[in-house]
Scaffold this motif. Structure first.
Motif, PDB file in Angstrom:
ATOM      1  N   ASP A 118       0.916  -1.222   0.028  1.00  0.00           N
ATOM      2  CA  ASP A 118      -0.123   0.048   0.029  1.00  0.00           C
ATOM      3  C   ASP A 118       0.897   1.362  -0.164  1.00  0.00           C
ATOM      4  N   ARG A 119       0.769   1.917  -1.215  1.00  0.00           N
ATOM      5  CA  ARG A 119       1.657   3.122  -1.144  1.00  0.00           C
ATOM      6  C   ARG A 119       0.668   4.278  -1.344  1.00  0.00           C
ATOM      7  N   GLU A 120       0.512   5.370  -0.194  1.00  0.00           N
ATOM      8  CA  GLU A 120      -0.510   6.148  -0.272  1.00  0.00           C
ATOM      9  C   GLU A 120       0.056   7.853  -0.459  1.00  0.00           C
ATOM     10  N   ILE A 121      -0.536   8.379  -0.992  1.00  0.00           N
ATOM     11  CA  ILE A 121      -0.287  10.048  -0.886  1.00  0.00           C
ATOM     12  C   ILE A 121      -1.551  10.239   0.110  1.00  0.00           C
ATOM     13  N   CYS A 122      -1.098  10.848   1.210  1.00  0.00           N
ATOM     14  CA  CYS A 122      -2.331  10.848   2.273  1.00  0.00           C
ATOM     15  C   CYS A 122      -2.543  12.677   2.403  1.00  0.00           C
ATOM     16  N   HIS A 123      -3.948  12.929   2.220  1.00  0.00           N
ATOM     17  CA  HIS A 123      -4.203  14.163   2.398  1.00  0.00           C
ATOM     18  C   HIS A 123      -4.995  14.202   3.624  1.00  0.00           C
ATOM     19  N   VAL A 124      -4.158  14.688   4.876  1.00  0.00           N
ATOM     20  CA  VAL A 124      -4.758  14.536   6.382  1.00  0.00           C
ATOM     21  C   VAL A 124      -5.372  15.697   6.641  1.00  0.00           C
ATOM     22  N   PHE A 125      -6.402  15.599   7.307  1.00  0.00           N
ATOM     23  CA  PHE A 125      -7.093  17.025   7.896  1.00  0.00           C
ATOM     24  C   PHE A 125      -7.563  16.652   9.383  1.00  0.00           C
ATOM     25  N   VAL A 126      -7.816  17.705  10.143  1.00  0.00           N
ATOM     26  CA  VAL A 126      -8.784  17.411  11.498  1.00  0.00           C
ATOM     27  C   VAL A 126     -10.071  18.416  11.505  1.00  0.00           C
TER      28      VAL A 126
END
Length: 212
Positions: A118-126
């Motif tokens: 699993d190779r992910e470009i993670c767009h992370v939010f709160v």
């Protein structure tokens, strides 16, 4: 290939778009793709909590482990803004994209097996939401429970300062009812993420002026 199989945009190692591929191929070959990830912080209590979802036992990646409040892959052609649908699908929470606070992008690789990379470009939010845990509407195909942990306790756990923390919440019964549950959890109960990923999250939380 199953006609109903999800299709993802795929990228090279320089994060340039190179085409589209089905989910099974993306994970079998370890192709780079995008995900939307949103952590919910709650000030229902005096000290802030983070919400963790318990992943369904039927998930192909990390079943039965606690993870990000809401997350999912972006389908081919979707933008990061479209990812906000995950909050409504998984938790029954309607949120405008503008209400989210961005933590940034994180590049993550998980070598689960020779057949599953699993190779992910993670767009992370709160997102801050103070509603009670029992008021969330869980998507049983994806989420089998929801738990709250203290932000400070999770930070200590991630950094190895303590080995166990308490998680309080609800788990879906076989009949789809929310049953009160309390867990003592360690790092092995969480979907693995690098310390640097969590620091991105904690740094964003520290920068906010949220109060009860």
């Amino acid at each position: 290939m199953n006609k109903q199989e999800e299709m993802f945009d795929i990228y090279d190692e320089q994060m340039n778009w190179i085409g589209i591929a089905p989910r099974s191929e993306v994970h079998a070959k370890g192709l780079w793709h995008c995900t939307f990830q949103c952590w919910i912080v709650s000030y229902e209590q005096t000290e802030p909590d983070l919400l963790l979802q318990l992943r369904s036992p039927d998930k192909d990646l990390f079943p039965n482990l606690l993870d990000i409040s809401s997350a999912g892959h972006l389908a081919a052609g979707e933008t990061v803004r479209d990812g906000v649908r995950e909050l409504e699908e998984e938790l029954g929470l309607q949120v405008d994209f503008e209400e989210l606070v961005s933590c940034g992008t994180f590049i993550e690789e998980d070598f689960i097996s020779e057949q599953l990379i699993d190779r992910e470009i993670c767009h992370v939010f709160v997102h801050r939401c103070d509603k009670s845990l029992e008021s969330y509407i869980l998507q049983p195909e994806e989420v089998s429970g929801i738990f709250a942990v203290k932000v400070s306790a999770l930070e200590q756990l991630v950094h190895g300062q303590i080995n166990v923390i308490e998680a309080n919440g609800f788990q879906l019964s076989n009949e789809g009812q929310l049953i009160v549950n309390r867990k003592q959890i360690s790092l092995t109960d969480l979907v693995p993420h690098p310390e640097a990923y969590f620091e991105l999250l904690f740094r964003t939380l520290r920068e906010q002026s949220w109060t009860k």
